[in-house]
Design an enzyme around this catalytic site. Structure first.
Site, mmCIF file in Angstrom:
data_model
loop_
_atom_site.group_PDB
_atom_site.id
_atom_site.type_symbol
_atom_site.label_atom_id
_atom_site.label_comp_id
_atom_site.label_asym_id
_atom_site.label_seq_id
_atom_site.Cartn_x
_atom_site.Cartn_y
_atom_site.Cartn_z
ATOM 1 N N CYS B 83 0.919 12.196 -8.185
ATOM 2 C CA CYS B 83 0.196 12.796 -9.185
ATOM 3 C C CYS B 83 -0.241 14.207 -8.787
ATOM 4 O O CYS B 83 0.695 15.095 -8.558
ATOM 5 C CB CYS B 83 -1.058 12.201 -9.660
ATOM 6 S SG CYS B 83 -1.678 12.770 -11.430
ATOM 7 N N HIS B 178 0.346 6.449 -10.007
ATOM 8 C CA HIS B 178 -0.759 6.167 -8.856
ATOM 9 C C HIS B 178 -0.503 4.583 -8.546
ATOM 10 O O HIS B 178 -1.181 3.800 -9.189
ATOM 11 C CB HIS B 178 -2.003 6.076 -9.469
ATOM 12 C CG HIS B 178 -2.326 7.432 -9.592
ATOM 13 N ND1 HIS B 178 -2.623 8.434 -8.902
ATOM 14 C CD2 HIS B 178 -2.437 8.113 -11.107
ATOM 15 C CE1 HIS B 178 -3.096 9.610 -9.463
ATOM 16 N NE2 HIS B 178 -2.816 9.449 -10.800
ATOM 17 N N GLU B 180 -1.705 3.335 -6.262
ATOM 18 C CA GLU B 180 -2.951 3.116 -5.342
ATOM 19 C C GLU B 180 -3.891 2.540 -6.252
ATOM 20 O O GLU B 180 -4.697 1.851 -5.856
ATOM 21 C CB GLU B 180 -3.566 4.373 -4.381
ATOM 22 C CG GLU B 180 -3.968 5.427 -5.382
ATOM 23 C CD GLU B 180 -3.019 6.349 -5.892
ATOM 24 O OE1 GLU B 180 -1.591 6.076 -5.947
ATOM 25 O OE2 GLU B 180 -3.487 7.390 -6.414
#
Lengths: 301, 204
Positions: B83, B178, B180
């Site tokens: 991002c 994302h 994560e």
């Protein structure tokens, strides 16, 4: 257990609501009342801006009912900056929240800084696609807000004072209560939930993980680089600065200095450098001089 | 990979550093936070996390990280940006703020906040065959997209409407979303593989 992935795009999920707050970590969110101030904040390194009609210090000085800002003002700020824009709705005022959602603000702050619209209920935040941040003075209050759908928590402090002592009290309280839960045995959590006045499932989750399930910022009275660094050392994920910037002698420099101190909060040399030559800080009010009915942090239930 | 145990840095100026560290922990990979040029020297590869690209840009300049980062990237250090990290690694932005700079490295043009405000943020699954045989879970949060790619850039994933959301050029991987946040390990595993390859003896 892993949740099954969506094959079709889905908006407004817990992950994307809480996720935006994760992206703001380590940053400073600044109160602004005009598009010009928003630009100054963005240029100084604000990670987001909070659009409102009057900063808390002015709300305090001028009195009267404080409400959601004029949509034109919020729109003007959204059009001016590329960073996320937050805006405040009154506690329990779900129609102000509906309006803010149609304006496409990035986060709604259901805030005790405005005059409450409901002295019993907070907004049912699950009903919205836009995420909410809510204030809390202790862990139980934080978990009640999360139970209502808040995707981010900020400790309340005492807004509009420039006195950091309440912010310190609240972040210490929340962090301390989390540590206490972590040390309890499973069978003690039932009573803990009762005492915190919080849902058992959330209490159990916090006890297991040792952290809130959402990002925790600090707010209310932060006006200096040192104050911001102290909140970070106390375990905040980031800071809100309200009146502290645009009520000071040199907003652009003070804003940039608070950003630096928030990043290098553990490096006293960097915080010292950031603190040099900023001119006058906001004058402020000592919280101990405020009569109890004028303490905003007591709003919220 | 015998003998090589890479150390991955996570650029920790601002953003979702902790979530990347969690994924690296799950993969059992050593990692460390990077805030200073000295810390950058110690790592074999670097993750630039999600966050606010305007802020990460300013902080890299204020704290004299910009030149050391550009130097390591140009020397071939593997870098992975999610991002805001993708924005930092792109050579061109189509909608930068007036003084915004990037580190560069990816010959691409990126548009910030390409989907609109937070109410348009979404979760979906993607196919990224070079990265994973399984679909990848992806959270797009005020996400950028890649509008244009140069000849040396490989597209790793697109949305159903063909908009480009994951690219690689040499040792640099940039993605709009994302993993994560979703807890999906595929892209991090792929990146750790790239780092390990750069450490492997040349004759292997």
């Amino acid at each position: 257990m892993k949740k099954m992935a969506k094959s079709k795009p889905e908006i407004g999920t817990d992950r994307v609501k809480r996720g935006l707050a994760e992206m703001l970590k380590g940053g400073v969110i600044m109160d602004v009342v005009t598009a010009e101030q928003a630009k100054i904040a963005e240029d100084a390194g604000a990670v987001a801006v909070m659009a409102l009609e009057r900063v808390p210090a002015d709300i305090r000085a001028q009195g009267g009912v404080a409400r959601m800002s004029d949509p034109d003002l919020i729109q003007g700020i959204i059009d001016t900056v590329s960073i996320p824009v937050m805006a405040k709705a009154r506690i329990g005022h779900f129609v102000e929240a509906q309006i803010l959602e149609t304006l496409k603000v990035d986060y709604i702050d259901e805030s005790e800084v405005l005059s409450p619209a409901d002295y019993v209920n907070h907004i049912d935040k699950w009903q919205f696609t836009v995420p909410f941040v809510c204030g809390a003075t202790n862990l139980g209050e934080a978990l009640r807000r999360i139970n209502e759908g808040a995707a981010m928590i900020r400790s309340k402090g005492e807004a509009g004072t420039g006195d950091v002592s309440e912010a310190t009290k609240h972040i210490r309280k929340i962090k301390g209560e989390i540590r206490a839960l972590s040390s309890m045995s499973e069978d003690e959590l039932y009573v803990a939930a009762k005492e915190l006045q919080a849902p058992f499932a959330l209490v159990q989750e916090v006890a297991r993980t040792g952290a809130l399930p959402v990002v925790l910022f600090t707010a209310g009275g932060v006006a200096t680089p040192a104050g911001a660094a102290m909140m970070m050392q106390l375990g905040a994920d980031g800071v809100f600065v309200g009146s502290g910037i645009f009520k000071s002698g040199n907003p652009a420099e003070r804003a940039a200095a608070i950003v630096k101190a928030t990043t290098f909060y553990n490096d006293a040399n960097a915080v010292a450098d950031a603190s040099r030559g900023l001119g006058e800080a906001m004058v402020g009010i000592n919280v101990s001089d405020l009569p109890a009915p004028h303490r905003l942090s007591e709003r919220g239930w | 990979m015998a003998g090589s145990s890479p150390l991955i840095g996570v650029l920790a100026l601002q953003g979702d550093v902790r979530e990347h560290e969690r994924v690296l922990d799950t993969l059992g990979v050593s990692h460390t936070q990077v805030r200073t040029p000295a810390e950058l020297e110690t790592v074999d590869g670097l993750i630039i996390p999600g966050g606010e690209s305007t802020v990460i840009d300013k902080l890299t300049r204020i704290f004299a990280m910009r030149d050391p980062l550009r130097a390591r990237i140009s020397l071939g250090m593997p870098v992975f940006g999610t991002c805001a990290g993708l924005i930092m690694l792109s050579d061109r932005l189509s909608d930068a703020t007036h003084d915004q700079q990037t580190l560069g490295g990816l010959d691409v043009t990126v548009r910030r906040n390409a989907f609109g405000s937070q109410v348009e943020s979404f979760e979906t699954t993607l196919r990224a065959p070079e990265v994973s045989t399984d679909p990848v879970e992806a959270a797009f949060i005020r996400a950028p997209i890649v509008e244009q790619v140069g000849a040396d850039v490989r597209v790793l994933a697109t949305l159903d409407d063909h908009r480009i959301v994951a690219v690689q050029q040499g040792n640099i991987v940039g993605i709009s979303f994302h993993p994560e946040i979703s807890g999906d390990l595929a892209f991090h595993r792929y990146f750790v593989g790239l780092v390990a390859d750069t450490l492997a003896p040349a004759h292997a």
